[in-house]
Design an enzyme around this catalytic site. Structure first.
Site, mmCIF file in Angstrom:
data_model
loop_
_atom_site.group_PDB
_atom_site.id
_atom_site.type_symbol
_atom_site.label_atom_id
_atom_site.label_comp_id
_atom_site.label_asym_id
_atom_site.label_seq_id
_atom_site.Cartn_x
_atom_site.Cartn_y
_atom_site.Cartn_z
ATOM 1 C CB CYS A 129 -9.043 -2.308 10.280
ATOM 2 S SG CYS A 129 -7.850 -1.696 11.482
ATOM 3 C CG ASP B 117 9.455 7.476 -2.367
ATOM 4 O OD1 ASP B 117 10.367 6.730 -2.783
ATOM 5 O OD2 ASP B 117 8.606 7.975 -3.137
#
Lengths: 164, 164, 164, 164, 164, 164
Positions: free
Chosen positions: C81, C133
């Site tokens: 990228c 998480d």
């Protein structure tokens, strides 16, 4: 430079070159540090933070998250800091409308070979900068001040408390 | 919250969610910001910085480099800051023995779509934290204060100077 | 592999080596991409997110901030990228109790030489991982799915909308 | 919120503020986690990956490397994750032509104070995003799905296996 | 130090302080740089790289990816480098069995205000270090050498080619 | 690698896929590595570094700081390196006017499960690149060479010294 009589900088070698202090042989102990910072603002700015319901949540939460993440980046930001595996980071933002400011308190913990006061100071500083960023469009006169260590525990120097 | 009459937070959308301000259509103009911070210390600590020949160079150079690098990390530290391609960063550390402190002044420049005051504030803050780190073994009572923007140029709001 | 007739990977050169696509001569245009992801959870887990007042704010705000910051890290995470200067990032988390899931939608904008769909996908993915998480202590069976691009604007290919 | 009877979020303090869970006093044990993700694509896209000799190597190797590096960045991406010193990371990409998809499986290991499932999930997610990036010029309809933990070992909760 | 007659360091201000060169007013032009580095190794080590089928692919691909990613991190690694938006990065590794070494060549491109030779040098250096890392268990005597710029295009100084 | 007879790459699994070596069960021991690199330059360039008073300080200090910070980033730069908590990093730059070059020597220490030679090599390489960056406006013909490990201590292989 290692003479006990005269204080000296631990981050400079005998030729005066910057280097990271050697902690290879220091014991692993539980360590902890608390730090604080203040951000002074116009009463209207603090009102705006306090008035929103959801909004308040996001403004303070963004600063809190930024402070926690910054604590983990301390050794990347401060050239002579050791990389550390923090075991606890917390950042609290307490609006003090009577003083036109927000108080920021940070806590860092570690089972390691070196103290964590730089991590606590970095967390408080970056939380303050993040609050500054979110409020700067409505207040150009904010000032961040009083950034200091409040308390240290663990390591050779034991428990230390900033006299208030 | 988008009412022109009442000031509001540009970093919150209409539901109060934090988000990055849209600058896609803003013009690319030359922008500049200066900021400052102070670190207060014991007179003996400042003496130690000033007395060394080589040593002084490395202590202040380390803080200067840390400040410059931190400016480039601003968008990584402050969640709602845009990534920017700074075209100039400078950090100066000026010992003020008469006030037992070091003054830090930073300058950031850019040809871009958004202002650079957060970058200047971050540079000054991290230079101060780095100085703190190198002196903390000899001085446990340092305080960083007076972190603020001094001047802004460029963009829609033009030239702005903090009243002294 | 460079034959116009057969589709080929733009990230491999004629010897099959991975490399970053050359966009040096592409025009700077306004570009935009929207992406989404879903995180499936136990109904009790979603209740817990929805029930808290302050708490809900911080859980969703933390995921939103993480998504926004991740968009800015895309070129560091995904090897081929290009580094980009995003001009707008937004991440929305929409609880869908009827489907026992949270939908995450991201938006990225840019005035630049290449598209931003990887940034939008990264923002949605990391926001989902952050939610995972925070909920993993109460729910071990969450699944992240449906991560895809919804819409693209700008650049040579113009406006593209995923058929629903 | 710390009542044993009702499940609660470990990443929120008693006021509902996001903070990093305190693991300072947890024992250092060997921990391990495996996770997986899938990326669905057009049959022609998967053919293209499978047909190249060298080329295939680089496409899958790039995704594997990206996944491994992402595992090491987990605490930088997910705000409340602890910094960890991973002792092993592996990422496997298994083309499944019969299902028009690639399966990604990741493994993380650590001798430390906290589990590594977020690291395994991050590795699998970023490997999938990297594959997406390299194939997006030939396939606009890919979807990443089924991102979940497969197995955990070590720590207080012992051995845990996702029921298939 | 700013005398036109004598050459001087562009990265030091008039007091000799390190600072980032001001490129705010430089024109945006297409720029390009190529650099190279060599890693010398035992013949057996190079044989091992060349003999494996899959293996060779992954060893060289890992170094290539590491070099590409490092180019993007240049301004984070080298304190006075400007942040840049590279539009093309390629890294080639060419085994030279007759000389017991691998030659690494990198190419960076940009439409921007400053040259990209540091990015090309960083890509070549980190690709070499990555190869070193993967071979160090079988060869303790590798040496990286000949790291230099080969060619520069664009900017005020135009086309420059290292004399061979 | 498990066959004693034929050397093999520790960073490739049995299918030839790159992966991080498993050090989970290795003992924590004190480890140390020294590395060096050279940067060759025109005599006038070295004169310029040596002549400045303050200036010299900042040029060499900047390279030293960059090298120390790079050591801490090694696992982020080199894909299969383990994240490590370095306990000591030092970088020395020794001008050698008789050879028209600067010698760079680095030292890294750790109490950990794996060696630190990659960290020492990375520190020396990035210090050299930083010196290159600051001198490139006055000297286009610099070459970095002789980057190698000088000495290793600790771990299973004990004390190893490069034969000079």
């Amino acid at each position: 430079m290692s003479d006990q009589q005269t204080p000296s900088f631990t981050h400079l070698d005998s030729q005066g070159n910057a280097s990271m202090v050697d902690v290879t042989e220091k014991a692993v102990t539980q360590r902890e540090a608390r730090a604080e910072a203040y951000i002074q603002m116009q009463p209207e700015t603090l009102d705006l933070i306090l008035s929103g319901g959801h909004k308040k949540g996001d403004v303070l939460a963004t600063a809190r998250i930024a402070g926690i993440q910054a604590a983990k980046k301390t050794s990347d930001l401060i050239p002579l800091c050791h990389p550390l595996m923090l075991t606890k980071v917390a950042v609290e933002l307490i609006p003090e409308p009577e003083n036109n400011r927000v108080r920021i308190e940070s806590l860092c913990k570690l089972a390691g070979q070196t103290g964590v006061e730089m991590e606590a100071l970095t967390a408080a500083s970056v939380a303050a900068l993040t609050l500054y960023d979110m409020c700067k469009a409505v207040d150009k006169h904010m000032v961040i001040s009083g950034t200091k260590v409040l308390e240290k525990k663990g390591g050779k120097s034991g428990h230390w408390l900033m006299d208030s």
